[in-house]
Enzyme design. Structure first.
Site, mmCIF file in Angstrom:
data_model
loop_
_atom_site.group_PDB
_atom_site.id
_atom_site.type_symbol
_atom_site.label_atom_id
_atom_site.label_comp_id
_atom_site.label_asym_id
_atom_site.label_seq_id
_atom_site.Cartn_x
_atom_site.Cartn_y
_atom_site.Cartn_z
ATOM 1 C CG ASP A 1 -2.081 1.127 1.688
ATOM 2 O OD1 ASP A 1 -2.208 2.038 0.598
ATOM 3 O OD2 ASP A 1 -2.063 1.308 2.416
ATOM 4 C CG ASN B 1 -2.964 5.673 -1.261
ATOM 5 O OD1 ASN B 1 -2.750 4.018 -0.373
ATOM 6 N ND2 ASN B 1 -4.424 6.025 -2.299
ATOM 7 C CG ASP C 1 -5.796 3.391 0.615
ATOM 8 O OD1 ASP C 1 -5.319 2.034 0.277
ATOM 9 O OD2 ASP C 1 -6.520 3.287 -0.458
ATOM 10 C CG ASP D 1 -1.565 1.153 -3.881
ATOM 11 O OD1 ASP D 1 -0.179 1.385 -3.956
ATOM 12 O OD2 ASP D 1 -2.134 1.960 -2.359
ATOM 13 C CG ASP E 1 -6.797 -13.308 -13.169
ATOM 14 O OD1 ASP E 1 -7.956 -13.829 -13.808
ATOM 15 O OD2 ASP E 1 -6.444 -13.469 -12.044
ATOM 16 C CG ASP F 1 -11.396 -15.911 -13.408
ATOM 17 O OD1 ASP F 1 -10.254 -16.243 -11.712
ATOM 18 O OD2 ASP F 1 -12.381 -15.901 -12.852
ATOM 19 C CD GLU G 1 -9.047 -20.435 -11.715
ATOM 20 O OE1 GLU G 1 -9.040 -20.908 -10.374
ATOM 21 O OE2 GLU G 1 -9.608 -19.763 -12.670
ATOM 22 C CG HIS H 1 -6.596 -15.742 -5.966
ATOM 23 N ND1 HIS H 1 -6.065 -16.668 -7.203
ATOM 24 C CD2 HIS H 1 -7.275 -14.887 -5.963
ATOM 25 C CE1 HIS H 1 -6.781 -16.405 -7.282
ATOM 26 N NE2 HIS H 1 -7.881 -15.550 -7.496
ATOM 27 C CG ASP H 2 -8.670 -18.703 -5.783
ATOM 28 O OD1 ASP H 2 -9.528 -17.695 -5.673
ATOM 29 O OD2 ASP H 2 -9.516 -19.186 -7.214
HETATM 30 O O1 TEU Z 1 -11.771 -19.045 -9.846
HETATM 31 C C1 TEU Z 1 -12.577 -20.009 -10.122
HETATM 32 C C2 TEU Z 1 -13.149 -21.822 -9.650
HETATM 33 O O2 TEU Z 1 -13.154 -22.375 -9.503
HETATM 34 C C3 TEU Z 1 -13.058 -21.331 -7.998
HETATM 35 O O3 TEU Z 1 -14.272 -21.122 -7.636
HETATM 36 C C4 TEU Z 1 -12.511 -21.487 -6.971
HETATM 37 O O4 TEU Z 1 -12.430 -23.401 -6.968
HETATM 38 C C5 TEU Z 1 -12.421 -21.101 -5.595
HETATM 39 O O5 TEU Z 1 -12.007 -19.870 -5.288
HETATM 40 C C6 TEU Z 1 -11.847 -22.066 -4.356
HETATM 41 O O6 TEU Z 1 -13.119 -21.527 -3.125
HETATM 42 C C7 TEU Z 1 -11.980 -17.737 -9.887
HETATM 43 C C8 TEU Z 1 -11.085 -17.716 -9.030
HETATM 44 O O7 TEU Z 1 -9.048 -17.946 -9.178
HETATM 45 C C9 TEU Z 1 -11.730 -16.446 -8.012
HETATM 46 O O8 TEU Z 1 -10.488 -15.946 -7.605
HETATM 47 C C10 TEU Z 1 -12.772 -16.666 -8.407
HETATM 48 O O9 TEU Z 1 -13.318 -15.979 -7.003
HETATM 49 C C11 TEU Z 1 -13.275 -17.156 -9.533
HETATM 50 O O10 TEU Z 1 -12.767 -17.234 -10.497
HETATM 51 C C12 TEU Z 1 -14.532 -16.398 -9.844
HETATM 52 O O11 TEU Z 1 -13.962 -15.475 -11.093
HETATM 53 CA CA CA Z 2 -3.340 2.071 -1.628
#
Ligand code: TEU
Ligand code: CA
Length: 554
Positions: free
Chosen positions: A21, A23, A25, A29, A98, A199, A256, A328-329
């Site tokens: 970050d 700034n 907040d 960013d 993405d 995605d 993905e 991130h998932d």
């Molecule tokens: O994820 C696709 C996906 O298949 C998700 O259902 C994943 O299995 C789930 O996030 C697990 O909890 C992509 C992105 O990576 C995810 O962050 C998004 O939420 C999703 O698409 C919708 O765009």
């Molecule tokens: Ca920021």
């Protein structure tokens, strides 16, 4: 296979909201990202993938885009983005954004116009059905819970959303919609992007005509997977996308992709496939249950090995997988793939090397290189992730107590990976001078970039060595293009494989705290990497320390 510029690269995923970050907040960013490019360059990263920073209401943290041509002001401006592209290039790196085009946001202009005139042009951009009281068009369950159908505001229609209700699915059968997507992609590629991470792409082809499937839970709904199983012909869309966009720019694309069939692998990532690469999610989905996250089984060391090797065998030399430990998932890989109580710098390094040395393109998720661990969440109020909230409700419905439900789902929460990046032991881990949007993991005082950069034995230093090895002129050819051959697969808690190219490398990980011995089939020339300072060898017998990892040149 024709050699491509991305084969020998190392990629790094940035989750912009939690990276840096600039700034105060509390939200990461683009200027913050720019300020950390030298950190990534120093690590040895080539390709950077940015999770979405387009204009968005952030209902699903940016995976719900309301304008594909704009940067969300919380992340910066288009000038910031252009500066980022230039700064990345100036360092000899490549930037991916993405591509989220299975759905947009319900706040996108297209959706608003569809509400105004469902029979008009923009109504055709979505899947709309006439509403019948007391009945839904199909019984599909959205990935984020509940039916996939919701009322189209102000009309007598319903719209389809396989994810959240704020993520209406785009109708890929409509050629006008596809044109819009390609135009936008090319617009970004013209700006200098090196490509996209694509995605949820497997969802763009629906089985038509829509119908209901056998319910698989007591809610009477069925998983989207049942419909996808029947959907045929996604290749027409993906081939068209490749020809109209990626191919013209020699762009890198990583899909993905879930649920692909064996016979489709060459179409997806073979020479001239739809994508340059696709993620290997086999360990990520290991242990998943039809019932919900609360019923998931832990992944054992032997499971982890089996998942990796199965994926490697399926793909062979047809193409290049993109190998991940987390994203991130997912929860943090070290917390998931290393048994509880055994997470240590040694075991983290072992996992890193076992994954990194597989054939394919390694992707590092921010903080993975520091060995960042799951967050010790103490209540649901601390969770932002919509997926976790839904899974918690499912666990309650299944009869778990509030406490049991919380403990069962929190381990898998996507927020484990979304806590702020730990830059230093300063307040809020140096991520922000303000209040972070998601609480910082309290372990930042010991796990942080500043401390690890000064420590030759840190997890980060080990990642740096792994990357340097992959780029080493003597070993690069073997690590990038060499075949992978598993060895000692009948052994418990041991993962080992050869990489055979112009040299022969042997990667061995003792996936447990106790020692175990292996007898090498031949002598070795050199130890290329070791997560301990010494090793115990008697002739060809190696006595491996707990979680010892060795990369040997044979
Ligand atoms: O994820 C696709 C996906 O298949 C998700 O259902 C994943 O299995 C789930 O996030 C697990 O909890 C992509 C992105 O990576 C995810 O962050 C998004 O939420 C999703 O698409 C919708 O765009
Ligand atoms: Ca920021």
């Amino acid at each position: 296979m024709k050699r491509k510029w991305w084969h020998d690269k190392v990629a790094y995923q940035i989750y912009p909201k939690s990276f840096c970050d600039s700034n105060g907040d509390g939200i990461g960013d683009i200027p913050g990202i720019i300020s950390r490019l030298d950190y990534l360059k120093d690590l040895g990263v080539d390709i950077i993938w940015l999770s979405p920073c387009y204009q968005s209401p952030l209902a699903d943290e940016g995976y719900d885009i309301s304008d594909y041509y704009k940067i969300d002001p919380r992340f910066g401006t288009m000038e910031d983005m252009e500066r980022l592209i230039a700064e990345v290039k100036a360092r000899g790196m490549y930037l991916l954004m993405d591509l989220v085009v299975n759905h947009c946001s319900d706040e996108h202009e297209w959706f608003r116009k569809a509400c105004e005139d469902p029979d008009g042009k923009y109504g055709g951009y979505f899947y709309l059905r006439k509403k019948t009281e007391g009945e839904l068009p199909t019984n599909w369950r959205s990935y984020f819970g509940g039916p996939v159908w919701d009322d189209l505001p102000g009309t007598d229609r319903q719209y389809l959303h396989v994810f959240h209700k704020k993520q209406p699915d785009l109708n890929w059968e409509n050629p006008c919609l596809r044109e819009e997507v390609y135009e936008n992609m090319n617009w970004w590629l013209e700006k200098g992007l090196a490509g996209f991470r694509v995605d949820a792409i497997i969802n763009i082809k629906k089985a038509l005509p829509f119908r209901s499937y056998e319910p698989d839970r007591e809610d009477g709904l069925c998983s989207i997977g049942a419909m996808l199983e029947e959907a045929e012909g996604i290749g027409e869309f993906l081939g068209e996308m490749r020809d109209r966009t990626f191919r013209k720019y020699d762009a890198f694309s990583v899909g993905e992709v879930f649920h692909e069939k064996d016979e489709e692998i060459a179409d997806f990532i073979g020479e001239d496939g739809y994508f340059s690469s696709m993620f290997d999610f086999s360990a990520a989905v290991c242990g998943a249950s039809e019932k919900g996250v609360y019923d998931a089984k832990p992944v054992t060391p032997d499971d982890y090995r089996r998942c990796c090797f199965e994926a490697q065998r399926r793909v062979g030399e047809t193409g290049f997988l993109s190998n991940i430990i987390e994203n991130h998932d997912q929860p943090r890989g070290v917390s998931r793939y290393i048994p509880a109580g055994e997470v240590s710098p040694e075991s983290k390094k072992m996992l890193a090397a076992l994954n990194f040395m597989l054939r394919g393109i390694p992707f590092i998720y921010q903080g993975q290189e520091l060995g960042m661990e799951n967050m010790p969440f103490s209540s649901l109020e601390e969770i932002d992730d919509i997926a976790t909230k839904d899974e918690y409700r499912i666990a309650l419905d299944a009869g778990l107590s509030a406490d049991e439900a919380f403990r069962a789902v929190v381990e898998y929460s996507r927020d484990n990976a979304r806590t702020p990046m730990q830059w230093s032991d300063a307040g809020n881990a140096g991520f922000t001078t303000g209040t972070p949007w998601l609480r910082v993991n309290p372990d930042y005082t010991t796990i942080n970039a500043a401390a690890q950069m000064n420590d030759p034995d840190s997890v980060r230093s080990f990642y740096r060595e792994l990357i340097a090895l992959r780029k080493h002129p003597a070993y690069k050819e073997t690590i990038v293009y060499g075949a992978l051959e598993p060895v000692w697969e009948d052994r418990h808690n041991l993962m080992a494989y050869y990489r055979r190219g112009d040299r022969t490398l042997l990667v061995i990980g003792n996936y447990q705290t106790g020692e175990q011995s292996v007898e090498l089939p031949s002598g070795f020339r050199k130890v290329l990497l070791n997560n301990y300072h010494g090793m115990a060898a008697e002739g060809r017998v190696l006595r491996l320390y707990g979680y010892q990892l060795l990369i040997l040149e044979m």
